[in-house]
Write an enzyme that holds these catalytic residues in place. Sequence first.
Site, PDB file in Angstrom:
ATOM      1  N   ASN A 593       0.836  -1.205   0.000  1.00  0.00           N
ATOM      2  CA  ASN A 593       0.000   0.000   0.000  1.00  0.00           C
ATOM      3  C   ASN A 593       0.868   1.251   0.000  1.00  0.00           C
ATOM      4  O   ASN A 593       2.054   1.208  -0.321  1.00  0.00           O
ATOM      5  CB  ASN A 593      -0.919  -0.023   1.222  1.00  0.00           C
ATOM      6  N   CYS A 595       2.137   2.828   2.425  1.00  0.00           N
ATOM      7  CA  CYS A 595       3.207   2.865   3.429  1.00  0.00           C
ATOM      8  C   CYS A 595       3.871   1.512   3.641  1.00  0.00           C
ATOM      9  O   CYS A 595       4.538   1.308   4.651  1.00  0.00           O
ATOM     10  CB  CYS A 595       2.664   3.390   4.755  1.00  0.00           C
ATOM     11  N   GLU A 597       2.992  -1.518   4.493  1.00  0.00           N
ATOM     12  CA  GLU A 597       2.709  -2.491   5.547  1.00  0.00           C
ATOM     13  C   GLU A 597       1.564  -3.437   5.208  1.00  0.00           C
ATOM     14  O   GLU A 597       1.359  -4.440   5.911  1.00  0.00           O
ATOM     15  CB  GLU A 597       2.422  -1.787   6.885  1.00  0.00           C
TER      16      GLU A 597
END
Length: 971
Positions: A593, A595, A597
């Site tokens: 995604n 970021c 994670e």
Amino acid sequence: MTTLTLPDTGPAGADRPPTRPDAGPVDDVLVVRRDRTVVAFDATKIAVALTKAFLAVEGDEAAASSRVRAEVDALTDAVQRALVRYVGPGDVLHIEVIQDQVELALMRAGHQQVARAYVLYREARARARTAASVASTAPGGLALPSTDAATDALHVTDDDGGRAPLDTARLAQVVAEACEGLEDVDAQRVVDEAVRNLYDGIARRELSQALVLAARSLVETEPAYTYVSARLLLDELRREVLTTLVGTPTEATQAELGRRYGDVLRASVQRGIATGQLDPVLAEFDLDRLGDAIRPERDLQFTFLGLQTLYDRYLLHDADVRFELPQTFFLRIAMGLAEQEPGDRDARAIEFYELLSSFDFLASTPTLFNAGTTRPQLSSCFLTTVEDDLDGIFGAIKDNALLAKYSGGLGNDWTPVRGTGAWITGTNGRSSGIVPFLKIANDTAVAVNQGGKRKGAVCAYLETWHIDVEEFLDLRKNTGDDRRRTHDMNTANWVPDLFLQRVEADAHWTLFSPDEVGDLHDRYGKDFARAYEAYEAAAERGELTVHRRVRAKDLWRRMLTMLFETGHPWITFKDPCNLRSPQQHTGVVHSSNLCTEITLNTVATRPGPAAASDAEVAVCNLGSVNLARHVTAEGIDVERLRRTVTTAVRMLDNVIDINLYTIPAAERSNRRHRPIGLGLMGFADALTTLGLPYASEEAVTFADRSMELISHAAISASNDLAVERGSYASFEGSLWSQGVLPIDSLELLAQARDGDVELDRSTTLDWDALRERVRTSGMRNSNVMAIAPTATIANIAGVNPSIEPLFRNLYVKSNMSGEFTVVNADLVAELKDRGLWDEVMVGDLKYFDGQLGPIARIPDEVKERFATAFELDPMWLVRAAARRQKWIDQAQSLNLYVAEPNGRQLDELYRAAWRHGCKTTYYLRSQSRTAVEKSTLRGTDGKLNAVSPVVPAPDPTAACAVDDQDCEACQ
């Protein structure tokens, strides 16, 4: 007339207001002198002051020097240009603000000695004024300083334009209450500093701001003043909310509010429903019962950064006037998440409120923004795969806009889109590749700014074998054709194991266009390697049209070079994300995604009814346990942690059913698989409580054991929900259904790599019993854990974000709410105990950018425990992350800090992350080689001290390069 008071702009200065778009000529600005009279701005006074400073350093000959005269003229212009950014015609500045800008202009121009003379002169004048002042005692036991009779004649201008004498009694009462219960704070200092900036006719709101600014200016010398600042801001917030709800100007102390909080809850719910912002179902809760459950004292646990963040971006408002207080905000979130609970939903709302308001757990920013509202888009992250035709490409870009509209963060898999030079049957032409479409996606993210709350945010992923990968690496460069650059969009490499194996073998690597090798996109592990090698053979036989061979090491070196130079593309690993995915039976993880994670399956979105039923946009719903709240000096409070995790998983599961879905593919995916992402924050704070250095075997073990506890509790909670509510629809065939838990899936990765995984696999809990329960009773959620950056919710909770090490022990943090002095209160307490905390130590911390290493008088043991991010060997970050990763079914936002990176170091670091089983990495953060700015520091005998060096990537306490360095798209 408005008054804009600018704070100190030195290295640890307070907030700087945003640039005024309507700034006018500085000549029309008014200036408040120290005797509180108001005069017209006069630039010649600046020139005179500068000339005197040069004379003090260079002697009388400077007066006749054309060089000095030219320098003074240039500096005077610079000061005026700085001031005009913040004020418009008719605005009022305090004389101190102008003098601060003079200091800054001298430093930026390199005149350190002249600046020093100027600072010393100001300090001498300040001491003289203090010695000569006459203090008159005000009610509340505080003294209101006065230089003349004008102090007694100060008036405050109300919102309606009326004037009233300054209420010195209430001023003293508010400051005294703000300081109550805090050690090492002095209410008198706050009053003295605030009154110094008052003038006759000051607006009531500016009076409140003067108190806040006075307290926050003291934070660098005593961290407890951050709570004083927050409580003074809270006083203004109480007035704003009560006035809005009551309809007439209303003030209350915190003690008075505590007796009325229940009434405020009912009134704020009614106001929200009346304005169309809150779901009418909230009025169906037992508001009296919920009001009785409110904990007013929890208003006092905010730091200034935390409360200002809440005030600016989270509390509901009508026409920019807030009608929520902190505890009614948390109750609104709790009610919103409990509204579909069967049975006693009031009890559930109270349970959720307890967790949120205590900061034991916080849901992600979209949930905090929108829970309980009429548009409850509560999910954090969305992952999409872009189809290889114009309908698919522009359909995906449209989906990006719809998903971003209500605060979603986006990860786009662009690998299926054919590369440059590939044949296009429909037009009988050649493709221009993915870059032009990425430019459109970038501009869409900028255009859809999530209702003005923050910038849109998206990350594009591309597999390393794509023919356009080399152009993809250049997308964030500041040179070259700007039409082929995406300055606002994050990028990430989706790297298969085979590529890194080729790098280590110093072998070649072949690039392809996906229209000719499309099945590579859906393959991973040894299956990918076999297919890839078959395509290489086909290319050698001339059976493929578009392909290019490169040296794997050269491509890897370029990937690392661009990562260092631009911060992008990030390095993420395709095979561990898929080999350890519980959902292998339903598809492939094609990207992470925004970021890095989230690791969920996606299926390309195509227009038309036939394909629409198959399309899936992966969705994840995030929240984070505050680990710092579950640790004492004796260790982890296991029972408290388990209770928190159990309730948090229930809250996150509720999000899936309550959520507003802006596109059908997202709803289809989320309801079918029901993934959630429970993470953590405050890891560094927990280490401090335990007395453990981040760079230690004990810290690595703590990362392992704490994540094992969270993992066991989270899986147990999802299993319990499955018994209560039923398993998620695609449970059968998953790794869960086979009794394979995240710790077990490590073996799948090891098998695919022929044992080439370096990781401790020890356990301490009873996993056999849980394994059997999951296999036989099911799981409510396909995925349960993911560690997000938590930048903004960590600000609210007053802890270090996510799994990050300490960034600095003293620095200035910037975000949309301004600039905030951040001081490590734990370090200050330690230095106080050792008799080392004084003005000189403050100056040393500034000079050395918050690092303790160069400060000789600090003991080595203290330096080790409070080592900052760039003082650590980054391999400790990788080792701790790897030990967490073995327990997590998704991934973690892993920032890596390298003070002065070189090619060998980066190569070893990223290959170590891969070999240790990490699924993804996030930003590479490095320091610049030189400090870019110096500024003066008061209170340290005029010493000059350094502002923190510029870091190429955004503020390391933040993430995603959105929202002025705050990653709210995730947290």
